[in-house]
Design a protein around this motif. Sequence first.
Motif, PDB file in Angstrom:
ATOM      1  N   VAL A  48      -9.869   5.385  10.780  1.00  0.00           N
ATOM      2  CA  VAL A  48     -10.978   4.897   9.955  1.00  0.00           C
ATOM      3  C   VAL A  48     -10.453   4.679   8.546  1.00  0.00           C
ATOM      4  O   VAL A  48      -9.938   5.611   7.920  1.00  0.00           O
ATOM      5  N   TRP A  49     -10.541   3.450   8.068  1.00  0.00           N
ATOM      6  CA  TRP A  49     -10.141   3.128   6.693  1.00  0.00           C
ATOM      7  C   TRP A  49     -11.234   3.666   5.780  1.00  0.00           C
ATOM      8  O   TRP A  49     -12.278   3.056   5.595  1.00  0.00           O
ATOM      9  N   ASN A  74      -6.703   7.805   4.023  1.00  0.00           N
ATOM     10  CA  ASN A  74      -6.843   7.651   2.579  1.00  0.00           C
ATOM     11  C   ASN A  74      -6.350   6.260   2.187  1.00  0.00           C
ATOM     12  O   ASN A  74      -5.174   5.938   2.394  1.00  0.00           O
ATOM     13  N   PRO A  75      -7.199   5.403   1.626  1.00  0.00           N
ATOM     14  CA  PRO A  75      -6.755   4.057   1.268  1.00  0.00           C
ATOM     15  C   PRO A  75      -5.623   4.032   0.236  1.00  0.00           C
ATOM     16  O   PRO A  75      -4.972   2.994   0.074  1.00  0.00           O
ATOM     17  N   ALA A  93      -7.105   1.767  17.627  1.00  0.00           N
ATOM     18  CA  ALA A  93      -7.735   0.718  16.826  1.00  0.00           C
ATOM     19  C   ALA A  93      -7.994   1.285  15.438  1.00  0.00           C
ATOM     20  O   ALA A  93      -7.934   2.507  15.229  1.00  0.00           O
ATOM     21  N   VAL A  94      -8.282   0.396  14.492  1.00  0.00           N
ATOM     22  CA  VAL A  94      -8.658   0.823  13.150  1.00  0.00           C
ATOM     23  C   VAL A  94     -10.029   0.247  12.839  1.00  0.00           C
ATOM     24  O   VAL A  94     -10.308  -0.935  13.100  1.00  0.00           O
ATOM     25  N   LEU A 102      -6.241  -4.532   4.507  1.00  0.00           N
ATOM     26  CA  LEU A 102      -5.482  -3.407   5.041  1.00  0.00           C
ATOM     27  C   LEU A 102      -3.989  -3.608   4.799  1.00  0.00           C
ATOM     28  O   LEU A 102      -3.497  -4.740   4.785  1.00  0.00           O
ATOM     29  N   PRO A 103      -3.245  -2.521   4.631  1.00  0.00           N
ATOM     30  CA  PRO A 103      -1.800  -2.631   4.412  1.00  0.00           C
ATOM     31  C   PRO A 103      -1.073  -3.110   5.661  1.00  0.00           C
ATOM     32  O   PRO A 103      -1.596  -3.046   6.787  1.00  0.00           O
TER      33      PRO A 103
END
Length: 492
Positions: A48-49, A74-75, A93-94, A102-103
Amino acid sequence: MSVLFPAVAARSDRPALRCGADSLTYGELARAAGALAARLDGVERVAVWATPTARTAVAVVAALLAGVPAVPLNPRTGERELAHILGDSAPGAVLAGAEDTLPEGLAKLPRIDVEPDATGPAPGAGTGGGTREKDIDPESPALIVYTSGTTGPPKGVLLSRRAVAASLDALAEAWAWTSDDVLVHALPLFHVHGLVLGILGPLRRGGEVRHLGAFSVEGVARELGAGGGTVLFGVPTMYHRLADALSHDEGLVRALAGARLLVSGSAALPVRDHERIAAATGRTVVERYGMSETLMNTSVRPGGEPRPGTVGTPLPGVDLRLVDEDGSVLGAYDGETVGEVQVRGPNLFSGYLNRPEATAEAFDGDWFRTGDMAVREADGTVRLVGRRATDLIKSGGYKIGAGEIENALLDHPGVREAAVTGEPDPDLGERIVAWVVPADASAPPAGTELADHVAGLLAPHKRPRAVRYLDALPRNDMGKVLKKALPAAGRT
């Protein structure tokens, strides 16, 4: 334990969550989380972002409804640490907001966008081809929260549904936390404090949570004042800023005075800030003690005598003991005998993901070794004095906790921030070193003055033998001082 969130299952019209422009009732949260949960069928675990948004709350609730362990990210995590977490947890999955960038490290994972306004099946009616929440094993992992990694790569802490429910219910009993409470906070949502206590806590009670997105004094005053908030969660840095503002912000004074409960955690709140807030508002700040592996262990009880510097007594269901270096259990309740805190109870984690050796080393039988050092007062109240690895100083034959010296230093008007460490000394074994951020950088208090101040409040053997001045203390996202990041030398 049948379901984690009865109010979500009931799909009521009560307010559940407000964060920025997003505001969801329990019925709306149920529909959004139900729609997302249906898309998780067959996924073993999800990342989870964890931005400070309603989307994070919807994503985590959906994963819990589907029985899929969630890994909050942690973003601000760096590339190397993110790669370690993804490799270790292997999410399928994210979950992220459609507008989130996202990175590159997450590019290989299937992405599922979180939509707070989506609609889906009722929780408990089965998700996709799947599972009713009431049929999910309470011992199955709900969350995998990664530690800060101060002694090596971060470890994935397996938190079961049982542990989450037990800790939140114990806090509800200790704090008289009910569905009538409106919680205000601005804590990060990738951590136990902000996510488990700050989001899942009010949702389990059927109350409301208002996340500020980012901390501000104005936001706290608004939501606790005219907004009708009853409870505030924060870390010491936040409460320090609130204390600074009280002298010139009457609206903030009224807002804090009207709150039912002010809670501080993640690090010790300096006694001076306790005193400033109590003097201005008549409200005392309640401190509690927990960590990723144990969730919550102790808390000061609201309504009792103010006890700055303490973290209260064990929560319902939690056993706590102090243990000496030789493994013997310490029975002293004298406020002086230092031992390592060990705990056991239904709040404990299930182990470290993929780390059976580390899990075994963390336990003494069924007691978890916290690594925290503390003393117990005559009434059983726990007072933390530091970490075993960095804060237990052996000087001149004494065992000294860095935390009590830090609190004494913060009681000096010329000190804004303080940290205490030990360093080798040929005579004492270790000598006490104070790292000080002065209130006035152009006129810092003399080292001898600070040493005498500590000796007068505590004892002569606890005075700093060296004082080093800094512009700021290094801290992590939760406001904890990173002592290993202190420079080799400051301005002496």
